[in-house]
Design an enzyme around this catalytic site. Structure first.
Site, mmCIF file in Angstrom:
data_model
loop_
_atom_site.group_PDB
_atom_site.id
_atom_site.type_symbol
_atom_site.label_atom_id
_atom_site.label_comp_id
_atom_site.label_asym_id
_atom_site.label_seq_id
_atom_site.Cartn_x
_atom_site.Cartn_y
_atom_site.Cartn_z
ATOM 1 C CG ASP A 196 -1.968 1.100 1.166
ATOM 2 O OD1 ASP A 196 -2.358 1.502 0.058
ATOM 3 O OD2 ASP A 196 -2.351 1.589 2.251
ATOM 4 C CD GLU B 74 0.707 -5.741 7.165
ATOM 5 O OE1 GLU B 74 0.199 -5.665 6.025
ATOM 6 O OE2 GLU B 74 0.337 -5.030 8.110
ATOM 7 C CE1 TYR C 78 -3.011 0.461 10.738
ATOM 8 C CE2 TYR C 78 -2.338 -1.769 10.174
ATOM 9 C CZ TYR C 78 -2.066 -0.420 10.250
ATOM 10 O OH TYR C 78 -0.844 0.061 9.848
ATOM 11 C CD GLU D 272 2.299 -1.469 9.469
ATOM 12 O OE1 GLU D 272 1.101 -1.368 9.116
ATOM 13 O OE2 GLU D 272 3.196 -1.867 8.715
#
Length: 643
Positions: A203, A447, A500, A536
């Site tokens: 991303d 990831e 997240y 993160e």
């Protein structure tokens, strides 16, 4: 389509060899000179159907301007955002750069005593370089340096401009790092002839170009090729172990002097390997752990050698920080004291220049980091410029040094071809950054699809290789996999987890964060008994968008989400959580998509480095954590409000 359009892909797939020799940063010394080649270069993108016109027509054999139109392109910079041409913004394939330079005559005297080297800080992704039409180097990978000895070429024709030509391809395949894939759109009712797109599984925007400085530098023909330093210390004495390699002769002598910041010699040595004893050393400490963070000595290495009847001397000075790193089941220790990562994830990203190195931007970022009270960052998701790493060493900013292993999602990206390249990348990264005190841990991926069966062997191999290259530092990779399914986690020294909650999971439900985050930490620690970094977390916020009660994408929601995470961090950092790195330091560009409005907006600063509300939340928190540390001197505590 199958014939012409795919040819350019075949050209990019040749593997570059494993690194040989050293990759010392090119510094000016009494025996070495350096010439910067930044500025405007001639540029052309190859828009031929096969992207192969430059090779078919041998563009490198003559000045680029003689084979067709060129434009001016700044170096260093990404080429994507420089022009008003939308076809260049998302261009995939070969682009060509060229620059002509005059070299000093003293570099070109054919007495075999001077070596001239052409060095690129980085170019994304695959590079082929010619000098005066002669190929001198190929390199695969977009974020690490490469160089070539061009002495024999330029010394043939003193006084004639040296023409440097670079063919650069930004295509990503399942076996590049990062991986990607090319998708051909064959429906002629919907797409033009030869239409294809580059698919990626990460991303951020795949900026391309010559991103870091290009320099010419000289050494004697017998020269210091590499230096490796490791340090150990106690309260009153430190040992600096060194290894020096010399190329060009076996008949040489070496003398080493270690100087403190006042220029005083504190230790001396000789020979290609040994150790220097430093009494009452000044240790390298992280920012906010000591009143004098980032202390570095200077290791001056002098070589004398006989070659062709002449005495040659080479001098190289390496900054050295004395510090130790140790990991326990619940702590990360620097110089024997617990270290808590309160920092950020970043990107090399800014308006217009893309990923190009830019000194004003770099200094603004470091000033913001110190204002924020951040003591660390991860080089998400690729190695950053050496100039940035130098400042981390100097300012005491702790670094988790990450290779470009992002987007490793496809099963074919776990095969032997990908694995061999990944091993070479780790060799190049460690060769470049092994002597940096700021680098306390290597990260081999971000990831990846680490729940896939081949991930076990893949990461076991990459991590073992990394540890063999550098036994002095812990190794990790950053996971977003389920703790019970992750096949790479058994091999890391520190668990780094991205999550997240209430953003990608249960969006809008801030109330679920405490339970879900607590459960995450407890599951990981129960399974592995290793310290954990929240590598993160975060939420997008559009600057100036407000909502109370907090709603997603507002500045208030970003603040509220951070505070929910922080309440759990405060409980778990008393046990085994050793760090928190916000995603992200600043907004950054991504591919276009329905969930991205001019990029990713999870920054606590805008892309132009202006603070959002969340920046003040994080600043208050980071300074509070720093002030709780008994290592923080009173003089720093009393000035926190004025930074």
């Amino acid at each position: 389509v199958a014939g012409g359009c795919r040819l350019f892909l075949l050209l990019v797939l040749g593997r570059a060899a494993a690194p040989r020799g050293g990759m010392l940063y090119p510094r000016e010394t009494p025996s070495r000179e350096r010439k910067e080649l930044g500025g405007l270069w001639s540029f052309r993108a190859d828009f031929s159907p096969g992207r192969d016109a430059g090779f078919v027509q041998f563009w490198y054999r003559q000045p680029l301007r003689q084979t067709g139109p060129v434009i001016d392109m700044p170096v260093p910079a990404s080429f994507n955002d420089i022009t008003q041409d939308p076809s260049l913004e998302n261009y995939i394939g070969w682009v060509w750069y060229e620059k002509e330079v005059l070299l000093p005559l003293r570099w070109l005297q054919d007495d075999l005593s001077t070596r001239v080297v052409l060095r690129f800080g980085s170019a994304h992704y695959y590079s082929i370089v010619w000098v005066n039409g002669v190929q001198v180097v190929k390199h695969e990978g977009g974020h690490l340096p490469f160089e070539a000895d061009i002495s024999s070429i330029v010394q043939r024709s003193p006084g004639i401009p040296c023409r440097i030509t670079v063919a650069l391809n930004n295509t990503l395949t399942p076996h590049t790092l990062p991986p990607g894939s090319i998708q051909y759109m064959n429906d002629k009712t919907r797409y033009p002839k030869n239409y294809f797109v580059q698919n990626i599984r990460f991303d951020f925007f795949n900026y391309a170009g010559i991103h870091r400085p290009v320099v010419l530098y000289t050494t004697p023909s017998v020269y210091i090729d590499d230096i490796t330093v490791t340090t150990t210390s106690s309260e009153s004495v430190a040992m600096v172990k060194y290894q020096v390699s010399v190329v060009g002769s076996t008949l040489y002598s070496l003398a080493l002097s270690l100087r403190d910041q006042e220029g005083k010699v504190v230790a001396t040595g000789d020979g290609p390997s040994g150790q220097l004893k430093v009494l009452n050393p000044n240790l390298w400490w992280p920012y906010l752990m000591h009143e004098n963070p980032g202390y570095r000595y200077s290791l001056e290495v002098k070589m004398e050698a006989q070659a062709n009847g002449a005495l040659l001397e080479d001098v190289y000075t390496l900054p050295v920080g004395i510090r130790t790193v140790h990991v326990t089941s619940s702590q990360f220790l620097i110089n024997g004291k617990p270290f808590y990562f309160h920092g950020v994830n970043k990107h090399e990203d800014a308006d217009i220049r893309g990923k190009g190195l830019d000194w004003p931007l770099i200094m603004k970022d470091f000033n913001l980091l110190r204002w924020l009270g951040a003591n660390s960052f991860r080089t998400s998701h690729y190695p950053y410029a050496e100039e940035i790493m130098d400042l981390c060493d100097a300012y005491g900013i702790v670094v988790i040094d990450e290779c470009p292993g992002v987007g490793i999602k496809m099963p074919e990206s776990f095969g032997n071809k990908s694995l061999q390249h990944h091993l070479v990348v780790m060799e190049e990264l460690i060769r470049r950054d092994k002597n940096r005190p700021s680098v306390v841990m290597w990260s081999v991926a971000n990831e990846p699809a680490s729940e896939l069966p081949p991930a076990a062997y893949y990461f076991k191999t990459v991590i073992a290789h990394t540890k063999a290259l550098d036994p002095s530092r812990p190794v990790t990779f950053v996971t977003d996999a389920n703790y019970a399914l992750d096949r790479g986690a058994p091999y890391v020294d520190v668990i780094c987890v991205n999550s997240y909650f209430s953003w990608y999971h249960d969006p809008g439900h801030l109330e679920v964060i405490p339970l879900q985050l607590t459960t995450q930490f407890e599951n990981w620690y129960k399974s592995y008994q290793k310290p954990i970094i929240q590598s993160e977390y975060g939420a997008d916020s559009v600057p100036g968008l407000h909502s109370d009660p907090p709603l997603m994408f507002s500045e208030e929601y970003q603040k509220a989400l951070l505070r929910e995470y922080h309440s759990v961090f405060d409980k778990k950092r008393k046990e085994y959580v050793i760090g928190e790195l916000i995603w992200n330091f600043a907004d950054f560009m991504t591919n276009q998509g329905t969930t991205r409005v001019l990029g990713n907006k999870k920054g606590i600063f805008t892309r132009q480095r202006q603070p959002k509300s969340a920046a003040f939340v994080l600043r208050e928190r980071y300074w509070k954590i720093a002030n709780e540390s008994s290592c923080l001197p009173p003089i720093i505590k009393s000035h926190t409000l004025f930074l």
